[in-house]
Design a protein around this motif. Structure first.
Motif, mmCIF file in Angstrom:
data_model
loop_
_atom_site.group_PDB
_atom_site.id
_atom_site.type_symbol
_atom_site.label_atom_id
_atom_site.label_comp_id
_atom_site.label_asym_id
_atom_site.label_seq_id
_atom_site.Cartn_x
_atom_site.Cartn_y
_atom_site.Cartn_z
ATOM 1 N N TYR A 283 20.860 -32.214 26.300
ATOM 2 C CA TYR A 283 20.343 -33.236 25.397
ATOM 3 C C TYR A 283 18.941 -32.848 24.920
ATOM 4 O O TYR A 283 18.605 -32.964 23.730
ATOM 5 C CB TYR A 283 20.296 -34.575 26.131
ATOM 6 C CG TYR A 283 20.389 -35.820 25.277
ATOM 7 C CD1 TYR A 283 20.070 -35.820 23.919
ATOM 8 C CD2 TYR A 283 20.787 -37.028 25.836
ATOM 9 C CE1 TYR A 283 20.161 -36.975 23.156
ATOM 10 C CE2 TYR A 283 20.877 -38.192 25.092
ATOM 11 C CZ TYR A 283 20.548 -38.162 23.752
ATOM 12 O OH TYR A 283 20.630 -39.309 23.000
ATOM 13 N N TYR A 284 18.102 -32.374 25.817
ATOM 14 C CA TYR A 284 16.730 -31.964 25.504
ATOM 15 C C TYR A 284 16.700 -30.883 24.427
ATOM 16 O O TYR A 284 15.835 -30.889 23.536
ATOM 17 C CB TYR A 284 16.075 -31.464 26.792
ATOM 18 C CG TYR A 284 14.666 -30.932 26.668
ATOM 19 C CD1 TYR A 284 13.594 -31.783 26.413
ATOM 20 C CD2 TYR A 284 14.408 -29.577 26.858
ATOM 21 C CE1 TYR A 284 12.295 -31.291 26.345
ATOM 22 C CE2 TYR A 284 13.107 -29.078 26.788
ATOM 23 C CZ TYR A 284 12.058 -29.944 26.529
ATOM 24 O OH TYR A 284 10.779 -29.453 26.463
ATOM 25 N N THR A 285 17.643 -29.972 24.484
ATOM 26 C CA THR A 285 17.698 -28.887 23.494
ATOM 27 C C THR A 285 18.634 -29.205 22.334
ATOM 28 O O THR A 285 18.810 -28.383 21.439
ATOM 29 C CB THR A 285 18.177 -27.579 24.148
ATOM 30 O OG1 THR A 285 19.548 -27.711 24.538
ATOM 31 C CG2 THR A 285 17.339 -27.234 25.372
ATOM 32 N N LEU A 286 19.240 -30.404 22.356
ATOM 33 C CA LEU A 286 20.235 -30.809 21.351
ATOM 34 C C LEU A 286 21.323 -29.749 21.218
ATOM 35 O O LEU A 286 21.660 -29.280 20.125
ATOM 36 C CB LEU A 286 19.560 -31.083 20.005
ATOM 37 C CG LEU A 286 18.679 -32.345 19.976
ATOM 38 C CD1 LEU A 286 17.942 -32.459 18.653
ATOM 39 C CD2 LEU A 286 19.518 -33.609 20.229
ATOM 40 N N GLY A 287 21.850 -29.382 22.381
ATOM 41 C CA GLY A 287 22.936 -28.410 22.407
ATOM 42 C C GLY A 287 22.535 -27.038 21.916
ATOM 43 O O GLY A 287 23.361 -26.305 21.365
ATOM 44 N N PRO A 345 10.942 -32.082 21.577
ATOM 45 C CA PRO A 345 11.586 -32.946 22.569
ATOM 46 C C PRO A 345 10.767 -33.173 23.836
ATOM 47 O O PRO A 345 9.878 -32.395 24.184
ATOM 48 C CB PRO A 345 12.833 -32.138 22.909
ATOM 49 C CG PRO A 345 12.355 -30.704 22.855
ATOM 50 C CD PRO A 345 11.287 -30.668 21.774
ATOM 51 N N LYS A 346 11.096 -34.271 24.524
ATOM 52 C CA LYS A 346 10.584 -34.551 25.858
ATOM 53 C C LYS A 346 11.707 -35.165 26.684
ATOM 54 O O LYS A 346 12.634 -35.773 26.133
ATOM 55 C CB LYS A 346 9.406 -35.525 25.818
ATOM 56 C CG LYS A 346 8.140 -34.972 25.214
ATOM 57 C CD LYS A 346 7.037 -36.017 25.251
ATOM 58 C CE LYS A 346 5.799 -35.511 24.523
ATOM 59 N NZ LYS A 346 4.742 -36.542 24.464
ATOM 60 N N ILE A 347 11.582 -35.010 27.992
ATOM 61 C CA ILE A 347 12.468 -35.685 28.934
ATOM 62 C C ILE A 347 11.625 -36.655 29.737
ATOM 63 O O ILE A 347 10.555 -36.297 30.231
ATOM 64 C CB ILE A 347 13.159 -34.688 29.881
ATOM 65 C CG1 ILE A 347 14.116 -33.780 29.104
ATOM 66 C CG2 ILE A 347 13.926 -35.423 30.989
ATOM 67 C CD1 ILE A 347 14.733 -32.676 29.961
ATOM 68 N N GLY A 348 12.100 -37.881 29.863
ATOM 69 C CA GLY A 348 11.436 -38.874 30.690
ATOM 70 C C GLY A 348 12.317 -39.239 31.868
ATOM 71 O O GLY A 348 13.387 -39.828 31.691
ATOM 72 N N ILE A 404 8.186 -40.644 33.917
ATOM 73 C CA ILE A 404 7.332 -39.463 33.862
ATOM 74 C C ILE A 404 7.936 -38.545 32.812
ATOM 75 O O ILE A 404 9.062 -38.056 32.977
ATOM 76 C CB ILE A 404 7.248 -38.754 35.218
ATOM 77 C CG1 ILE A 404 6.640 -39.700 36.271
ATOM 78 C CG2 ILE A 404 6.407 -37.489 35.106
ATOM 79 C CD1 ILE A 404 6.685 -39.156 37.678
ATOM 80 N N CYS A 405 7.213 -38.363 31.719
ATOM 81 C CA CYS A 405 7.730 -37.582 30.591
ATOM 82 C C CYS A 405 7.058 -36.210 30.538
ATOM 83 O O CYS A 405 5.857 -36.088 30.773
ATOM 84 C CB CYS A 405 7.475 -38.309 29.273
ATOM 85 S SG CYS A 405 8.467 -39.794 29.053
ATOM 86 N N LEU A 406 7.851 -35.217 30.195
ATOM 87 C CA LEU A 406 7.359 -33.849 30.084
ATOM 88 C C LEU A 406 8.046 -33.182 28.905
ATOM 89 O O LEU A 406 9.265 -33.303 28.743
ATOM 90 C CB LEU A 406 7.656 -33.072 31.371
ATOM 91 C CG LEU A 406 7.205 -31.604 31.421
ATOM 92 C CD1 LEU A 406 5.679 -31.501 31.413
ATOM 93 C CD2 LEU A 406 7.765 -30.931 32.678
ATOM 94 N N GLY A 407 7.275 -32.475 28.082
ATOM 95 C CA GLY A 407 7.896 -31.766 26.966
ATOM 96 C C GLY A 407 6.887 -31.264 25.963
ATOM 97 O O GLY A 407 5.680 -31.247 26.206
#
Length: 433
Positions: A283-287, A345-348, A404-407
């Motif tokens: 999802y973070y890389t949108l496939g 993008p970021k992941i939380g 906690i978000c990182l990206g």
């Protein structure tokens, strides 16, 4: 004039004309934000400029203090109308403070017949920013208010939409506090942002929440002048089209900044409904549509492991479908900029799903920052948390840490990362007196 942060620990007397409710918000949220600015090393003049505005303008707009009759905001896990955050960067040891607030009428006074989606308070706060923040422009805000606003409906219809959405938050305002004082006396030291949940509009129109966001972006004034924004939007839409329908209904917010179109970003927050790290990464890389991300993968996996630990790293396997009211799904965030043809993008992650208490999460963050040699602030995250939140101990339970978000911050081609540590003050779960 508000006291300096060094005296915020002591309850302050009412100012002339200040209501007891406004004073409550100052003693609680004002105390928290003052302590956060102190921990982040903000200059005294920035603290004075911001806290004066906060006490005199924002606190009176927060309504009555929490009670058993209060409605719940959709912002904090316990219904609190606040979410604070510290922001750290891989390229700098500086630390910044941000927060979001829901000015909806959660505790209307007796006789108030306004609907739950009324936006009067929010608009008055926006009006207070006009001409007082650098580069203020509300063009896209006004367009999105017109698109999403459901306050024109009858009170019974508004209540029906609130019931379908699960909360009554119709808009959230955000504040990114600058680290330098404003050069002009009347200029406020922050940038304003706005977040629109699509849920009430989607319920009213019979749409899924992603389609509501997609339509909202397409109708923005002059949006065709920013083809990269539209291209990024379509990349996300193309990815979601390959997923089950519940992924589209995970769309949480559409946000933008109070600056002119062309300088403003659009930010889209979505929830991932599963629990697989590989799916989260996809999802973070949108496939794979956002390239050159693999070098970050170990960092994300370790962040989940050290702050939870996550289910793939020895954590518990109970209640994975988030039936507990304190559990929230992983958040995926995309920033759409006129300057880039792919989203940033970021992941939380939501470590309270698996951690035993807030102390474990804080220690895990400190371990992660040390492991990856981030230029961390002078005090550990654990020590900063203990200084900011003095009402309870970190080892008592989870609840202060939310996401906690990182990206990537703005440009997906740059490898510099930013981290946002989101915090909930628990004002509804543990009311302070």
């Amino acid at each position: 004039m508000p006291p300096t942060t060094t005296t915020m620990q002591t309850p302050t007397p009412l100012q002339n004309g200040e209501s007891a409710d406004s004073a409550y918000w100052w003693r609680t949220s004002g105390h928290d934000l003052s302590n956060m600015m102190l921990e982040a090393g903000y200059p005294d003049e920035v603290q004075r400029q911001f806290l004066t505005y906060y006490r005199e303008t924002l606190c009176p707009r927060l309504g009555q203090q929490p009670s058993a009759k209060s409605a719940k905001s959709g912002l904090g896990w316990d219904g609190s109308p606040f979410e604070y955050s510290f922001e750290l960067k891989s390229s700098s040891s500086s630390e910044s403070v941000r927060f979001g607030v829901d000015f909806g009428n959660l505790s209307p006074p007796d006789g108030d017949d306004s609907g739950p989606l009324d936006m009067t308070n929010t608009q008055k706060v926006v009006d207070s920013l006009a001409g007082r923040t650098v580069g203020f422009d509300d063009t896209w805000y006004r367009s999105l208010v017109k698109f999403f606003d459901q306050s024109h409906n009858s009170k019974s219809k508004q209540l029906e939409l609130v019931s379908k959405a699960g909360h009554q938050t119709s808009i959230v305002l955000g504040f990114d506090l600058y680290s330098k004082p404003s050069s002009k006396p009347d200029t406020l030291p922050f940038m304003g942002k706005v977040y629109f949940p699509p849920c009430h509009y989607a319920a009213a129109k019979g749409l899924n929440r992603w389609d509501a966001i997609y339509q909202a972006v397409q109708q923005l004034p002059d949006i065709t002048s920013f083809p990269n924004v539209l291209k990024s939007l379509d990349i996300i839409s193309e990815y979601l089209a390959s997923k089950p329908d519940n992924w589209k209904d995970g769309a949480r917010y559409l946000a933008t900044d109070f600056v002119a179109p062309g300088k403003a970003r659009l930010k889209i927050y979505l929830r991932y409904p599963g629990e697989s790290f590989e799916e989260i990464w996809d999802y973070y890389t949108l496939g794979g549509r956002i390239p050159a991300m693999d070098s970050d993968k170990a960092l994300f996996r370790d962040l989940i492991a050290l702050t939870g630990p996550g289910i793939e790293h020895g954590g518990t396997n109970s209640d994975l479908h988030y039936t507990n009211f304190r559990r929230k799904m992983t958040c995926i965030y995309f920033s759409l900029s006129p300057d880039n043809s792919t989203p940033a993008p970021k992941i939380g992650i939501y470590p309270a799903n698996f951690a035993a208490n807030d102390e474990i999460i804080a220690k895990g963050l400190d371990s992660w920052l040390q492991k990856y040699n981030w230029p961390v602030p002078s005090k550990s995250i654990e020590d900063q948390m203990k200084s900011v939140f003095t009402q309870r101990s970190l080892d008592e339970k989870t609840g202060l840490f939310s996401f906690i978000c990182l990206g990537r911050k703005e440009d997906p081609t740059k490898k510099d990362l930013s981290m946002q540590i989101y915090l909930t003050p628990e004002l509804f779960a543990t009311p302070r007196v």
